[in-house]
Design a protein around this motif. Structure first.
Motif, PDB file in Angstrom:
ATOM      1  N   LEU A 105       0.818  -1.214   0.000  1.00  0.00           N
ATOM      2  CA  LEU A 105       0.000   0.000   0.000  1.00  0.00           C
ATOM      3  C   LEU A 105       0.849   1.260   0.000  1.00  0.00           C
ATOM      4  O   LEU A 105       0.378   2.321  -0.401  1.00  0.00           O
ATOM      5  N   TYR A 106       2.102   1.146   0.461  1.00  0.00           N
ATOM      6  CA  TYR A 106       2.878   2.385   0.599  1.00  0.00           C
ATOM      7  C   TYR A 106       4.343   2.283   0.181  1.00  0.00           C
ATOM      8  O   TYR A 106       5.050   3.305   0.160  1.00  0.00           O
ATOM      9  N   ILE A 107       4.838   1.107  -0.163  1.00  0.00           N
ATOM     10  CA  ILE A 107       6.219   0.980  -0.637  1.00  0.00           C
ATOM     11  C   ILE A 107       6.192   0.699  -2.133  1.00  0.00           C
ATOM     12  O   ILE A 107       5.559  -0.271  -2.571  1.00  0.00           O
ATOM     13  N   SER A 108       6.882   1.506  -2.902  1.00  0.00           N
ATOM     14  CA  SER A 108       6.845   1.366  -4.356  1.00  0.00           C
ATOM     15  C   SER A 108       8.113   0.750  -4.930  1.00  0.00           C
ATOM     16  O   SER A 108       8.106   0.276  -6.074  1.00  0.00           O
ATOM     17  N   GLU A 109       9.216   0.744  -4.178  1.00  0.00           N
ATOM     18  CA  GLU A 109      10.432   0.123  -4.680  1.00  0.00           C
ATOM     19  C   GLU A 109      11.352  -0.252  -3.521  1.00  0.00           C
ATOM     20  O   GLU A 109      11.148   0.202  -2.390  1.00  0.00           O
ATOM     21  N   TYR A 110      12.323  -1.099  -3.833  1.00  0.00           N
ATOM     22  CA  TYR A 110      13.267  -1.591  -2.833  1.00  0.00           C
ATOM     23  C   TYR A 110      14.671  -1.270  -3.304  1.00  0.00           C
ATOM     24  O   TYR A 110      15.055  -1.588  -4.433  1.00  0.00           O
ATOM     25  N   GLU A 111      15.438  -0.651  -2.429  1.00  0.00           N
ATOM     26  CA  GLU A 111      16.778  -0.217  -2.791  1.00  0.00           C
ATOM     27  C   GLU A 111      17.727  -1.388  -2.970  1.00  0.00           C
ATOM     28  O   GLU A 111      18.554  -1.397  -3.879  1.00  0.00           O
ATOM     29  N   SER A 112      17.615  -2.397  -2.132  1.00  0.00           N
ATOM     30  CA  SER A 112      18.585  -3.487  -2.138  1.00  0.00           C
ATOM     31  C   SER A 112      17.898  -4.821  -1.902  1.00  0.00           C
ATOM     32  O   SER A 112      16.731  -4.882  -1.488  1.00  0.00           O
ATOM     33  N   MET A 113      18.653  -5.890  -2.134  1.00  0.00           N
ATOM     34  CA  MET A 113      18.137  -7.224  -1.853  1.00  0.00           C
ATOM     35  C   MET A 113      17.871  -7.368  -0.358  1.00  0.00           C
ATOM     36  O   MET A 113      16.914  -8.033   0.050  1.00  0.00           O
ATOM     37  N   ALA A 114      18.692  -6.740   0.448  1.00  0.00           N
ATOM     38  CA  ALA A 114      18.492  -6.811   1.900  1.00  0.00           C
ATOM     39  C   ALA A 114      17.140  -6.223   2.282  1.00  0.00           C
ATOM     40  O   ALA A 114      16.439  -6.752   3.155  1.00  0.00           O
ATOM     41  N   GLU A 115      16.744  -5.115   1.630  1.00  0.00           N
ATOM     42  CA  GLU A 115      15.432  -4.519   1.911  1.00  0.00           C
ATOM     43  C   GLU A 115      14.301  -5.431   1.448  1.00  0.00           C
ATOM     44  O   GLU A 115      13.248  -5.516   2.086  1.00  0.00           O
ATOM     45  N   LEU A 116      14.522  -6.097   0.322  1.00  0.00           N
ATOM     46  CA  LEU A 116      13.482  -6.961  -0.231  1.00  0.00           C
ATOM     47  C   LEU A 116      13.295  -8.235   0.589  1.00  0.00           C
ATOM     48  O   LEU A 116      12.221  -8.846   0.555  1.00  0.00           O
ATOM     49  N   ASP A 117      14.314  -8.625   1.340  1.00  0.00           N
ATOM     50  CA  ASP A 117      14.264  -9.878   2.093  1.00  0.00           C
ATOM     51  C   ASP A 117      13.053  -9.966   3.018  1.00  0.00           C
ATOM     52  O   ASP A 117      12.399 -11.009   3.114  1.00  0.00           O
ATOM     53  N   ARG A 118      12.771  -8.866   3.717  1.00  0.00           N
ATOM     54  CA  ARG A 118      11.651  -8.901   4.664  1.00  0.00           C
ATOM     55  C   ARG A 118      10.333  -9.106   3.924  1.00  0.00           C
ATOM     56  O   ARG A 118       9.470  -9.867   4.380  1.00  0.00           O
ATOM     57  N   TYR A 119      10.197  -8.423   2.788  1.00  0.00           N
ATOM     58  CA  TYR A 119       8.979  -8.599   1.999  1.00  0.00           C
ATOM     59  C   TYR A 119       8.865 -10.035   1.504  1.00  0.00           C
ATOM     60  O   TYR A 119       7.794 -10.650   1.564  1.00  0.00           O
ATOM     61  N   LEU A 120       9.959 -10.596   1.027  1.00  0.00           N
ATOM     62  CA  LEU A 120       9.945 -11.964   0.529  1.00  0.00           C
ATOM     63  C   LEU A 120       9.599 -12.960   1.630  1.00  0.00           C
ATOM     64  O   LEU A 120       8.902 -13.954   1.382  1.00  0.00           O
ATOM     65  N   TYR A 121      10.084 -12.710   2.841  1.00  0.00           N
ATOM     66  CA  TYR A 121       9.739 -13.619   3.932  1.00  0.00           C
ATOM     67  C   TYR A 121       8.224 -13.656   4.126  1.00  0.00           C
ATOM     68  O   TYR A 121       7.615 -14.739   4.155  1.00  0.00           O
ATOM     69  N   GLY A 122       7.608 -12.484   4.259  1.00  0.00           N
ATOM     70  CA  GLY A 122       6.180 -12.447   4.534  1.00  0.00           C
ATOM     71  C   GLY A 122       5.312 -12.839   3.357  1.00  0.00           C
ATOM     72  O   GLY A 122       4.261 -13.468   3.534  1.00  0.00           O
ATOM     73  N   SER A 123       5.726 -12.496   2.154  1.00  0.00           N
ATOM     74  CA  SER A 123       4.870 -12.742   0.996  1.00  0.00           C
ATOM     75  C   SER A 123       5.068 -14.131   0.399  1.00  0.00           C
ATOM     76  O   SER A 123       4.192 -14.606  -0.337  1.00  0.00           O
ATOM     77  N   ALA A 124       6.194 -14.775   0.684  1.00  0.00           N
ATOM     78  CA  ALA A 124       6.491 -16.021  -0.012  1.00  0.00           C
ATOM     79  C   ALA A 124       7.035 -17.130   0.882  1.00  0.00           C
ATOM     80  O   ALA A 124       6.574 -18.272   0.822  1.00  0.00           O
ATOM     81  N   GLU A 125       8.022 -16.809   1.716  1.00  0.00           N
ATOM     82  CA  GLU A 125       8.631 -17.863   2.529  1.00  0.00           C
ATOM     83  C   GLU A 125       7.628 -18.457   3.508  1.00  0.00           C
ATOM     84  O   GLU A 125       7.629 -19.674   3.749  1.00  0.00           O
TER      85      GLU A 125
END
Length: 290
Positions: A105-125
């Motif tokens: 709802l409020y994040i449009s991009e991720y600067e690094s893989m480290a930033e994306l990790d948290r999203y990947l955990y919740g959305s996929a892992e």
């Protein structure tokens, strides 16, 4: 009636997962449908145009009420709540999933893989963890289950680059774009910088392959009857990644998805090639060596 709701949401939401999951035994299949209906409903609310922010938070509030054992009257949430209690899902997994959906709802991009990790955990892992519980896999298989969920989601990110841009967001790490000299992932920019774009996409697919190969180590923990649909879904993601690897610009031409015929043919192949008593062989990815 409730089962029809889950079935319809699943059938309309995912060609690969739906047709692969039809080959689970009936009791497992119904649980997978309940899981998918819950996560797809939340995902659709934040992916709609315009986003259904109020409806999403209402959905989260109903889930919170269900944690106290209160029926909500929502067949998607109530069925998932029953599944969660019966299969002993951790509430922290569901919280992580909803948190990742909220971030859309409020994040449009991720600067690094480290930033994306948290999203990947919740959305996929955590989806991998839910599935591991549904299939009654040992806790030792959890790392591979997480890796499989992460790998599949990352292919979706690559495949859906143009669609996500239409939502005003991208999941590809910005530092990777800069590394390859890709100013933007828009159609126009990619065609102006074809070599940089191709190098970038193939780099990301190689990242996916590492996670996928790590996940395949866990196949030996999956009972034969469950492995066939899991392996089929995985094979279809390998096929999708291979198709994009060969021609990265295909993502601007169409949404790369295997046909129903290909999914069914792969199911049949897996029935034949996976021994009932086996140590699962290592898979050769379809685009290796290209």
């Amino acid at each position: 009636m409730t089962d029809n709701v889950q079935y319809t949401i699943f059938r309309n939401g995912s060609r690969t997962y739906f047709h692969s999951s039809l080959f689970f035994p009936q009791d497992i299949r119904k649980d997978v449908f309940a899981l998918y209906a819950f996560v797809r409903t939340a995902d659709d609310l934040v992916d709609s145009v315009p986003q259904k922010k109020d409806e999403f938070y209402d959905f989260c509030n109903r889930w919170d009420r269900s944690l106290s054992g209160e029926p909500t009257g929502d067949p998607v949430i109530d069925r998932f709540s029953e599944l969660s209690e019966r299969k002993k899902f951790s509430d922290t997994w569901t919280a992580a999933f909803l948190s990742s959906m909220e971030s859309d709802l409020y994040i449009s991009e991720y600067e690094s893989m480290a930033e994306l990790d948290r999203y990947l955990y919740g959305s996929a892992e955590v989806i991998g963890l839910f599935m591991a519980r549904i299939l009654d896999l040992p806790d030792q298989a959890f790392p591979e289950a997480r890796s499989l969920g992460r790998a599949m989601q990352f292919v979706n990110f690559i495949r859906d680059i143009e669609e996500d841009l239409s939502f005003g967001r991208t999941y590809m790490p910005q530092e990777d774009l800069r590394q390859f000299g890709v100013p933007s992932l828009s159609y126009e920019s990619s065609y102006r910088h074809p070599d940089q774009f191709v190098g970038f996409i193939r780099f990301e697919i190689e990242r996916y392959r590492k996670w996928q190969e790590a996940a395949e180590v866990g196949y030996s923990a999956i009972p034969y009857r469950y492995l066939i649909p899991v392996r089929t879904a995985s094979d279809m993601y390998n096929w999708t990644a291979g198709r994009i690897y060969r021609d990265p610009f295909v993502i601007y031409q169409r949404k790369v998805k295997p046909s129903i015929q290909r999914i069914i043919a792969t199911i049949c192949t897996n029935v034949i090639r996976i021994p009932v008593n086996r140590s699962c062989p290592k898979v050769r990815h379809p685009s290796h060596g290209l």
